[in-house]
Design a protein around this motif. Structure first.
Motif, mmCIF file in Angstrom:
data_model
loop_
_atom_site.group_PDB
_atom_site.id
_atom_site.type_symbol
_atom_site.label_atom_id
_atom_site.label_comp_id
_atom_site.label_asym_id
_atom_site.label_seq_id
_atom_site.Cartn_x
_atom_site.Cartn_y
_atom_site.Cartn_z
ATOM 1 N N ASN A 1 0.862 -1.140 -0.011
ATOM 2 C CA ASN A 1 -0.067 -0.004 -0.008
ATOM 3 C C ASN A 1 0.814 1.380 0.041
ATOM 4 O O ASN A 1 1.909 1.128 0.606
ATOM 5 C CB ASN A 1 -0.932 -0.051 1.342
ATOM 6 C CG ASN A 1 -1.691 1.188 1.230
ATOM 7 O OD1 ASN A 1 -1.622 2.278 1.433
ATOM 8 N ND2 ASN A 1 -3.148 0.640 1.226
ATOM 9 N N PRO A 2 0.853 2.311 -0.840
ATOM 10 C CA PRO A 2 1.338 3.287 -0.954
ATOM 11 C C PRO A 2 1.795 4.112 0.228
ATOM 12 O O PRO A 2 2.893 4.783 0.473
ATOM 13 C CB PRO A 2 0.728 4.270 -1.880
ATOM 14 C CG PRO A 2 -0.205 3.500 -2.696
ATOM 15 C CD PRO A 2 -0.773 2.281 -1.700
ATOM 16 N N GLN A 3 0.929 4.106 1.412
ATOM 17 C CA GLN A 3 1.094 4.715 2.552
ATOM 18 C C GLN A 3 1.658 3.864 3.626
ATOM 19 O O GLN A 3 1.724 4.266 4.845
ATOM 20 C CB GLN A 3 -0.447 5.402 3.145
ATOM 21 C CG GLN A 3 -0.797 6.639 2.346
ATOM 22 C CD GLN A 3 -1.428 5.842 1.302
ATOM 23 O OE1 GLN A 3 -2.048 4.745 1.234
ATOM 24 N NE2 GLN A 3 -1.591 6.737 -0.018
ATOM 25 N N CYS A 4 1.944 2.500 3.276
ATOM 26 C CA CYS A 4 2.447 1.808 4.543
ATOM 27 C C CYS A 4 3.810 1.810 4.793
ATOM 28 O O CYS A 4 4.687 1.463 3.964
ATOM 29 C CB CYS A 4 2.047 0.181 4.064
ATOM 30 S SG CYS A 4 2.584 -0.651 5.283
ATOM 31 N N HIS B 1 -2.713 -0.277 -5.037
ATOM 32 C CA HIS B 1 -3.686 -0.382 -4.147
ATOM 33 C C HIS B 1 -4.662 -1.625 -4.377
ATOM 34 O O HIS B 1 -5.876 -1.858 -4.033
ATOM 35 C CB HIS B 1 -4.975 0.899 -4.531
ATOM 36 C CG HIS B 1 -4.439 2.122 -3.912
ATOM 37 N ND1 HIS B 1 -4.089 2.711 -2.797
ATOM 38 C CD2 HIS B 1 -3.475 3.261 -4.612
ATOM 39 C CE1 HIS B 1 -3.772 3.672 -2.529
ATOM 40 N NE2 HIS B 1 -3.361 4.268 -3.795
#
Length: 148
Positions: free
Chosen positions: A36-39, A62
């Motif tokens: 995930n891009p924010q992980c 995603h």
């Protein structure tokens, strides 16, 4: 004369064997890790793999759930990122000993998974609070591959 020739050949064979076993650099195993891009913990796991000799390419996405399903991992067994190493899938924060076991034993499975985001697992913060149960993924229901 023959003894000298045999000695010369023996020395040559030993030199070649020494070069093969000690002189060549090991080729690092390449890993493609989808996250995930924010992980941030997934980035930490990628760093953990790098620290253990792997060359890691991180690809934000995603689509982890459908990618994991396509790789054969049932939803309740999915980890928070998906790595492809050699011909295997590694899902979640699987410890390096299990990754190395997988790559050395080369079992006839799709891969392994450590479901969820267990505290104390590689890339996750906090102390380890219990054993990590790593499951093997095949065409049947997942079964235990290793416990660490």
């Amino acid at each position: 004369m023959i003894k000298k020739a045999l000695a010369f050949i023996t020395i040559g064979v030993i030199a070649v064997a020494a070069y093969i076993f000690y002189g060549q650099e090991a080729v690092a195993t390449e890993v493609t890790l989808y996250k995930n891009p924010q992980c941030g913990c997934c980035e930490s796991y990628a760093d953990y793999l790098r620290e253990n000799g792997f060359v890691v390419t991180v690809k934000p996405t995603h689509d982890l759930v459908p990618m994991s399903k396509k790789a054969g991992i049932p939803e309740e067994y999915q980890g928070c990122h998906l790595a492809f190493i050699d011909d295997y899938v590694v899902s979640g924060h699987v410890p390096i000993d299990t990754v190395n076991k997988l790559l050395s034993e080369k079992p006839d499975i799709k891969g392994v998974t450590l479901p969820g985001m267990p505290t104390g697992s590689p890339g996750m913060g906090g102390p380890k609070t219990g054993s990590f149960i790593i499951y093997q993924i095949n065409d049947k229901s997942p079964t235990v591959y290793a416990t660490e």
